[in-house]
Design a protein around this motif. Structure first.
Motif, PDB file in Angstrom:
ATOM      1  N   THR A  19      -6.776   0.416  -5.872  1.00  0.00           N
ATOM      2  CA  THR A  19      -7.481   0.582  -7.141  1.00  0.00           C
ATOM      3  C   THR A  19      -8.536  -0.507  -7.310  1.00  0.00           C
ATOM      4  O   THR A  19      -9.637  -0.247  -7.796  1.00  0.00           O
ATOM      5  CB  THR A  19      -6.485   0.536  -8.313  1.00  0.00           C
ATOM      6  N   THR A  20      -8.210  -1.736  -6.906  1.00  0.00           N
ATOM      7  CA  THR A  20      -9.147  -2.843  -6.999  1.00  0.00           C
ATOM      8  C   THR A  20     -10.362  -2.595  -6.122  1.00  0.00           C
ATOM      9  O   THR A  20     -11.494  -2.829  -6.535  1.00  0.00           O
ATOM     10  CB  THR A  20      -8.461  -4.165  -6.593  1.00  0.00           C
ATOM     11  N   LEU A  21     -10.140  -2.108  -4.915  1.00  0.00           N
ATOM     12  CA  LEU A  21     -11.265  -1.837  -4.020  1.00  0.00           C
ATOM     13  C   LEU A  21     -12.156  -0.721  -4.560  1.00  0.00           C
ATOM     14  O   LEU A  21     -13.378  -0.783  -4.440  1.00  0.00           O
ATOM     15  CB  LEU A  21     -10.744  -1.455  -2.634  1.00  0.00           C
ATOM     16  N   LEU A  22     -11.560   0.287  -5.158  1.00  0.00           N
ATOM     17  CA  LEU A  22     -12.335   1.425  -5.651  1.00  0.00           C
ATOM     18  C   LEU A  22     -13.056   1.118  -6.958  1.00  0.00           C
ATOM     19  O   LEU A  22     -14.173   1.580  -7.180  1.00  0.00           O
ATOM     20  CB  LEU A  22     -11.426   2.641  -5.835  1.00  0.00           C
ATOM     21  N   ASN A  23     -12.439   0.341  -7.836  1.00  0.00           N
ATOM     22  CA  ASN A  23     -13.000   0.102  -9.167  1.00  0.00           C
ATOM     23  C   ASN A  23     -13.616  -1.280  -9.338  1.00  0.00           C
ATOM     24  O   ASN A  23     -14.182  -1.561 -10.392  1.00  0.00           O
ATOM     25  CB  ASN A  23     -11.925   0.296 -10.234  1.00  0.00           C
TER      26      ASN A  23
END
Length: 76
Positions: A19-23
């Motif tokens: 989620t951190t990488l995507l957002n």
């Protein structure tokens, strides 16, 4: 037993990292999850062990292993 307690933490950490990488967010949940879980596991295991039998710590453990544990904790 270690595998059973670590798998849910791993799942949450991997999910949070994705989620951190995507957002573009922060990895606060993963770090808090690992630290909180380790503290809780250590206190529960030591607490239940102390109920049934006294815990005896050798001086060699305090001199050799305790500083190493603190160093690894600070580096993490």
């Amino acid at each position: 037993m270690a595998m059973g307690t670590s798998c849910p933490e791993l799942a949450v950490s991997v999910s949070d990292s994705i989620t951190t990488l995507l957002n573009g967010g922060n990895a606060n949940v993963a770090i808090g999850n690992v630290v909180g879980s380790n503290i809780c596991n250590i206190l529960i295991v030591i607490g239940f062990s102390a109920i049934f039998t006294p815990i005896i710590i050798k001086k060699s453990v305090c001199k050799k292993e305790f500083p190493f544990m603190l160093l690894i904790t600070v580096c993490y």
